[in-house]
Design an enzyme around this catalytic site. Structure first.
Site, PDB file in Angstrom:
ATOM      1  NE  ARG A   1      41.996  35.833  42.292  1.00 33.31           N
ATOM      2  CZ  ARG A   1      41.685  36.201  41.052  1.00 33.31           C
ATOM      3  NH1 ARG A   1      40.548  36.849  40.821  1.00 33.31           N
ATOM      4  NH2 ARG A   1      42.483  35.934  40.043  1.00 33.31           N
TER       5      ARG A   1
ATOM      6  CE  LYS B   1      39.998  39.711  33.077  1.00 32.07           C
ATOM      7  NZ  LYS B   1      41.193  40.264  33.730  1.00 32.07           N
TER       8      LYS B   1
ATOM      9  NE  ARG C   1      41.848  40.384  43.161  1.00 33.42           N
ATOM     10  CZ  ARG C   1      41.867  39.897  41.923  1.00 33.42           C
ATOM     11  NH1 ARG C   1      40.932  40.250  41.064  1.00 33.42           N
ATOM     12  NH2 ARG C   1      42.823  39.086  41.560  1.00 33.42           N
TER      13      ARG C   1
ATOM     14  NE  ARG D   1      46.705  36.565  38.245  1.00 34.34           N
ATOM     15  CZ  ARG D   1      46.165  37.351  39.165  1.00 34.34           C
ATOM     16  NH1 ARG D   1      46.781  37.542  40.327  1.00 34.34           N
ATOM     17  NH2 ARG D   1      45.016  37.930  38.957  1.00 34.34           N
TER      18      ARG D   1
ATOM     19  NE  ARG E   1      43.232  34.696  31.362  1.00 37.05           N
ATOM     20  CZ  ARG E   1      42.480  34.743  32.458  1.00 37.05           C
ATOM     21  NH1 ARG E   1      41.182  34.786  32.386  1.00 37.05           N
ATOM     22  NH2 ARG E   1      43.049  34.784  33.630  1.00 37.05           N
TER      23      ARG E   1
HETATM   24  P1  AP5 Z   1      38.968  43.031  39.435  1.00 41.40           P
HETATM   25  O1  AP5 Z   1      37.677  43.539  38.900  1.00 41.40           O
HETATM   26  O2  AP5 Z   1      38.949  41.917  40.407  1.00 41.40           O
HETATM   27  O3  AP5 Z   1      39.959  42.708  38.185  1.00 41.40           O
HETATM   28  P2  AP5 Z   1      39.957  41.512  37.153  1.00 41.40           P
HETATM   29  O4  AP5 Z   1      40.268  42.098  35.806  1.00 41.40           O
HETATM   30  O5  AP5 Z   1      38.720  40.700  37.256  1.00 41.40           O
HETATM   31  O6  AP5 Z   1      41.239  40.735  37.673  1.00 41.40           O
HETATM   32  P3  AP5 Z   1      41.484  39.173  37.896  1.00 41.40           P
HETATM   33  O7  AP5 Z   1      42.687  39.057  38.783  1.00 41.40           O
HETATM   34  O8  AP5 Z   1      40.240  38.473  38.308  1.00 41.40           O
HETATM   35  O9  AP5 Z   1      41.884  38.742  36.433  1.00 41.40           O
HETATM   36  P4  AP5 Z   1      42.587  37.476  36.018  1.00 41.40           P
HETATM   37  O10 AP5 Z   1      42.336  37.499  34.556  1.00 41.40           O
HETATM   38  O11 AP5 Z   1      44.001  37.381  36.421  1.00 41.40           O
HETATM   39  O12 AP5 Z   1      41.897  36.317  36.880  1.00 41.40           O
HETATM   40  P5  AP5 Z   1      40.790  35.199  36.553  1.00 41.40           P
HETATM   41  O13 AP5 Z   1      40.002  35.018  37.785  1.00 41.40           O
HETATM   42  O14 AP5 Z   1      40.118  35.441  35.276  1.00 41.40           O
HETATM   43  O15 AP5 Z   1      39.763  44.283  40.049  1.00 41.40           O
HETATM   44  C1  AP5 Z   1      41.028  44.115  40.661  1.00 41.40           C
HETATM   45  C2  AP5 Z   1      41.136  45.023  41.888  1.00 41.40           C
HETATM   46  O16 AP5 Z   1      41.131  46.382  41.461  1.00 41.40           O
HETATM   47  C3  AP5 Z   1      39.954  44.897  42.878  1.00 41.40           C
HETATM   48  O17 AP5 Z   1      40.434  45.080  44.163  1.00 41.40           O
HETATM   49  C4  AP5 Z   1      39.013  46.062  42.482  1.00 41.40           C
HETATM   50  O18 AP5 Z   1      38.275  46.538  43.595  1.00 41.40           O
HETATM   51  C5  AP5 Z   1      40.015  47.102  42.005  1.00 41.40           C
HETATM   52  N1  AP5 Z   1      39.516  47.946  40.907  1.00 41.40           N
HETATM   53  C6  AP5 Z   1      38.769  47.553  39.838  1.00 41.40           C
HETATM   54  N2  AP5 Z   1      38.544  48.598  39.018  1.00 41.40           N
HETATM   55  C7  AP5 Z   1      39.166  49.673  39.579  1.00 41.40           C
HETATM   56  C8  AP5 Z   1      39.306  51.053  39.202  1.00 41.40           C
HETATM   57  N3  AP5 Z   1      38.755  51.520  38.078  1.00 41.40           N
HETATM   58  N4  AP5 Z   1      40.025  51.864  40.016  1.00 41.40           N
HETATM   59  C9  AP5 Z   1      40.598  51.390  41.160  1.00 41.40           C
HETATM   60  N5  AP5 Z   1      40.491  50.099  41.573  1.00 41.40           N
HETATM   61  C10 AP5 Z   1      39.787  49.255  40.791  1.00 41.40           C
HETATM   62  O19 AP5 Z   1      41.735  33.913  36.348  1.00 41.40           O
HETATM   63  C11 AP5 Z   1      42.445  33.360  37.431  1.00 41.40           C
HETATM   64  C12 AP5 Z   1      43.166  32.105  36.957  1.00 41.40           C
HETATM   65  O20 AP5 Z   1      42.206  31.119  36.527  1.00 41.40           O
HETATM   66  C13 AP5 Z   1      44.102  32.284  35.749  1.00 41.40           C
HETATM   67  O21 AP5 Z   1      45.386  32.730  36.150  1.00 41.40           O
HETATM   68  C14 AP5 Z   1      44.111  30.868  35.173  1.00 41.40           C
HETATM   69  O22 AP5 Z   1      44.944  30.019  35.914  1.00 41.40           O
HETATM   70  C15 AP5 Z   1      42.676  30.418  35.371  1.00 41.40           C
HETATM   71  N6  AP5 Z   1      41.804  30.756  34.226  1.00 41.40           N
HETATM   72  C16 AP5 Z   1      40.701  31.564  34.252  1.00 41.40           C
HETATM   73  N7  AP5 Z   1      40.161  31.647  33.011  1.00 41.40           N
HETATM   74  C17 AP5 Z   1      40.938  30.886  32.201  1.00 41.40           C
HETATM   75  C18 AP5 Z   1      40.916  30.611  30.811  1.00 41.40           C
HETATM   76  N8  AP5 Z   1      39.968  31.120  29.998  1.00 41.40           N
HETATM   77  N9  AP5 Z   1      41.887  29.799  30.297  1.00 41.40           N
HETATM   78  C19 AP5 Z   1      42.826  29.255  31.108  1.00 41.40           C
HETATM   79  N10 AP5 Z   1      42.919  29.493  32.435  1.00 41.40           N
HETATM   80  C20 AP5 Z   1      41.975  30.302  32.976  1.00 41.40           C
HETATM   81 MG    MG Z   2      38.269  38.715  37.820  1.00 41.29          MG
END
Ligand code: AP5
Ligand code: MG
Ligand code: ZN
Length: 217
Positions: free
Chosen positions: A160, A13, A127, A171, A88
């Site tokens: 992270r 994402k 990552r 997660r 979410r």
């Molecule tokens: P990356 O692009 O970083 O993936 P992502 O989908 O953004 O993954 P996240 O871990 O950020 O998602 P998340 O939903 O768990 O975390 P968030 O920060 O939202 O890619 C991942 C890796 O793969 C990278 O190394 C990249 O280079 C690689 N990659 C990407 N595409 C690729 C491809 N096509 N091929 C190969 N490699 C690839 O949330 C974190 C925490 O915050 C949550 O757990 C929660 O506690 C809180 N939080 C955030 N939003 C909310 C909400 N709305 N409600 C409640 N809690 C929330």
């Molecule tokens: Mg992300």
């Protein structure tokens, strides 16, 4: 144009959000990035969110809904935004509908990036993120030129706190229980577009461009 990016942890994402926001000139709103910044700065929001994030649990709905309500009302969002990591839960999606209605706007479509669980664990355990500009790397798929430094700004890369295998699995569990029901929610409104996120980053982006183009016609 207002877009929601849906998908499990590690689906790509954040990676695709950078491409999409640059291509279509949209404000990128990542609730995860906002919360991580608050944790680092030890603000009241960060203090409240820290333990949930470290455990891979969702931060309470009212906390994230309030921060999104404030952010989308900002002037720069009037010409379009991209939500990454929000909503979410179904409760967050219902609140978002109300927030957007109050701002006289709506969600145009939802891109749901799909990736297998094995691929997710592989991507997240390898990552690395820049401590300054937030650029994301991957030691297997998108390595930095210098093993532990950012290509753009030279700052040290970090892993992270929630990218340990144990927290990744929690997660994923939280995603299937609380976030996956949003797929049906947005399918009902006819706004959902599924994207196969299992290909290379550029190929996934090309599929996203095609889906956006089809939606605009
Ligand atoms: P990356 O692009 O970083 O993936 P992502 O989908 O953004 O993954 P996240 O871990 O950020 O998602 P998340 O939903 O768990 O975390 P968030 O920060 O939202 O890619 C991942 C890796 O793969 C990278 O190394 C990249 O280079 C690689 N990659 C990407 N595409 C690729 C491809 N096509 N091929 C190969 N490699 C690839 O949330 C974190 C925490 O915050 C949550 O757990 C929660 O506690 C809180 N939080 C955030 N939003 C909310 C909400 N709305 N409600 C409640 N809690 C929330
Ligand atoms: Mg992300
Ligand atoms: Zn950097």
């Amino acid at each position: 144009m207002n877009i929601i990016l849906l998908g499990p942890p590690g689906a790509g994402k954040g990676t695709q959000a950078k491409n999409i926001s640059a291509r279509y000139n949209l404000v990128h709103i990542s609730t995860g990035d906002i919360l991580r910044c608050a944790v680092v700065n030890k603000t009241a929001l960060g203090v409240r969110a820290k333990s949930y994030m470290e455990a891979g649990e969702l931060v309470p709905d009212d906390v994230v809904v309030d921060l999104v309500r404030e952010r989308v009302a900002d002037l720069d969002c009037k010409s379009g935004f991209l939500l990454d990591g929000f909503p979410r839960t179904v409760a967050q999606a219902v609140e978002l509908d109300a927030i957007l209605k109050a701002n006289e706007t709506e969600v145009d479509f939802v891109l749901n990036i799909e990736v297998s669980q094995d691929e997710i664990v592989k991507r997240l355990t390898s990552r690395r993120v820049c401590g300054d500009c937030n650029r994301t790397y991957n030691l297997l798929f998108e390595p930095p030129r210098d093993e532990d430094k950012c290509n753009e700004c030279g700052t040290a890369l970090y892993r992270r706190d929630d990218d340990s295998e144990e927290t990744i699995l929690n997660r994923m569990k939280v995603y299937y229980q609380q976030t996956a029901p949003l797929i049906a929610y947005y399918q009902r409104s006819g706004k959902l577009k599924n994207i196969d996120g299992g290909h290379a980053i550029d190929e996934v982006f090309a599929d996203i461009e095609e889906a956006v183009c089809a939606c605009q016609n």
